[in-house]
Design an enzyme around this catalytic site. Structure first.
Site, PDB file in Angstrom:
ATOM      1  N   ASP A   1      20.456 -33.118 -58.817  1.00  9.77           N
ATOM      2  CA  ASP A   1      19.625 -34.519 -58.709  1.00  9.77           C
ATOM      3  C   ASP A   1      20.477 -35.495 -57.916  1.00  9.77           C
ATOM      4  O   ASP A   1      21.861 -35.522 -57.989  1.00  9.77           O
ATOM      5  CB  ASP A   1      19.219 -35.138 -59.913  1.00  9.77           C
ATOM      6  CG  ASP A   1      18.004 -36.284 -59.806  1.00  9.77           C
ATOM      7  OD1 ASP A   1      17.651 -36.534 -58.785  1.00  9.77           O
ATOM      8  OD2 ASP A   1      18.230 -37.243 -60.535  1.00  9.77           O
TER       9      ASP A   1
ATOM     10  N   ASP B   1      19.741 -39.387 -57.570  1.00 10.49           N
ATOM     11  CA  ASP B   1      19.808 -40.913 -58.461  1.00 10.49           C
ATOM     12  C   ASP B   1      20.202 -40.914 -59.809  1.00 10.49           C
ATOM     13  O   ASP B   1      19.580 -40.033 -60.556  1.00 10.49           O
ATOM     14  CB  ASP B   1      18.491 -41.721 -58.135  1.00 10.49           C
ATOM     15  CG  ASP B   1      18.104 -41.775 -56.934  1.00 10.49           C
ATOM     16  OD1 ASP B   1      19.163 -42.286 -56.067  1.00 10.49           O
ATOM     17  OD2 ASP B   1      16.927 -41.310 -56.422  1.00 10.49           O
TER      18      ASP B   1
ATOM     19  N   ASP C   1      19.047 -36.476 -64.632  1.00  6.94           N
ATOM     20  CA  ASP C   1      18.632 -37.394 -65.750  1.00  6.94           C
ATOM     21  C   ASP C   1      17.464 -37.606 -66.187  1.00  6.94           C
ATOM     22  O   ASP C   1      16.999 -38.096 -67.208  1.00  6.94           O
ATOM     23  CB  ASP C   1      19.162 -38.615 -64.921  1.00  6.94           C
ATOM     24  CG  ASP C   1      18.367 -39.303 -64.007  1.00  6.94           C
ATOM     25  OD1 ASP C   1      18.102 -38.689 -62.862  1.00  6.94           O
ATOM     26  OD2 ASP C   1      17.963 -40.578 -64.189  1.00  6.94           O
TER      27      ASP C   1
END
Lengths: 175, 175
Positions: free
Chosen positions: A7, A9, A133
């Site tokens: 991922d 961000d 996250d």
């Protein structure tokens, strides 16, 4: 060769620092990362949820984010032994497409852009591992989810967790 | 629920008609679809390959393509019985991101944009079926590739082939 999807961000791009800086400036607050433990800014200030999300519709918001420490060197190492894909939920903020692409080309020039994926629902990702996250992306993911620690997810349990890119390195490369 | 991934250009978006119109105008030619059977325009006019690829770097090239006949109605039907994702190799032409997104929102408003995927290497797609005009994407695809007929691929063999969206409907929905 096994494949790792990563991922952007809060995993390789430091999204929270810029968001807090803008928010504190615009709303005359002094929030810190500690205020965001276990929650997102829009949950801490629900009355400003619309304004907070509006930041991400600025086409340039994602262009100058800092790189998360050690992500470049570790991903470079990983890419020698694994297929590495970058998989970001860009469809949530379509104005971010170009900034995210340019950011990746600037900071991860050793990755092939044919391995960049801008998506929404990450169950479409065919990989052995997903470092993210957001635990919601693991629900229908076919491989192994690995939760990258971010302030908002510190209370989430039930997944393999890494707290830094050095821990990611150890997860995949320790002999 | 089984999942169908669907390509954009030459499958739901009529890319060739606009490309030929622009090329014939700019280079004073009268090429037709028949001239492109078994090859791409850049193979037919290799001396102009650079100029031909340049068309796709116009951010608006992909915005006003016509919709391939029957794709809307058939995909709407399919989406009642399958998970439908749109998976396009947008990383080859990053300036196209926004035009492709807006085109999809305009012509396929019934699809969830969380099911749009802009990628490069389609082996990252986790789906049961992939409808695509480029057989190269089937090579490492984990599901069943279905070749959608386009002029350039008419001589390609070895895959299930559909010649129209009505044939796609029959492939998936015939009782």
């Amino acid at each position: 060769m096994q494949r790792i999807a990563i991922d952007m961000d809060e995993v390789i791009a430091d999204f929270i620092t810029k968001q807090l800086r803008l928010f504190n400036h615009d709303y005359n607050e002094n929030l810190t990362i500690n205020d965001l433990m276990g929650k997102r800014l829009r949950e801490l200030r629900p009355q400003l949820q619309k304004e907070i999300l509006e930041y991400f519709n600025d086409p340039m918001f994602f262009r100058d984010l800092d790189v998360i420490p050690d992500s470049q060197s570790v991903i470079k190492q990983l890419s020698e032994q694994f297929e590495v894909f970058i998989t970001t939920a860009a469809m949530e903020f379509p104005p971010s497409f170009n900034a995210k692409y340019e950011w990746l080309k600037e900071h991860f020039p050793f990755l092939d852009d044919m391995n960049f994926v801008f998506c929404g629902n990450k169950s479409i990702i065919n990989a052995d591992f997903l470092i993210d996250d957001n635990a919601r992306h693991f629900k229908n993911f076919r491989g192994q989810g690995i939760l990258y620690t971010a302030p908002h997810n510190i209370n989430v349990t039930g997944y393999d967790r890494v707290n830094s890119w050095l821990e990611v390195r150890d997860y995949f490369l320790k002999s």
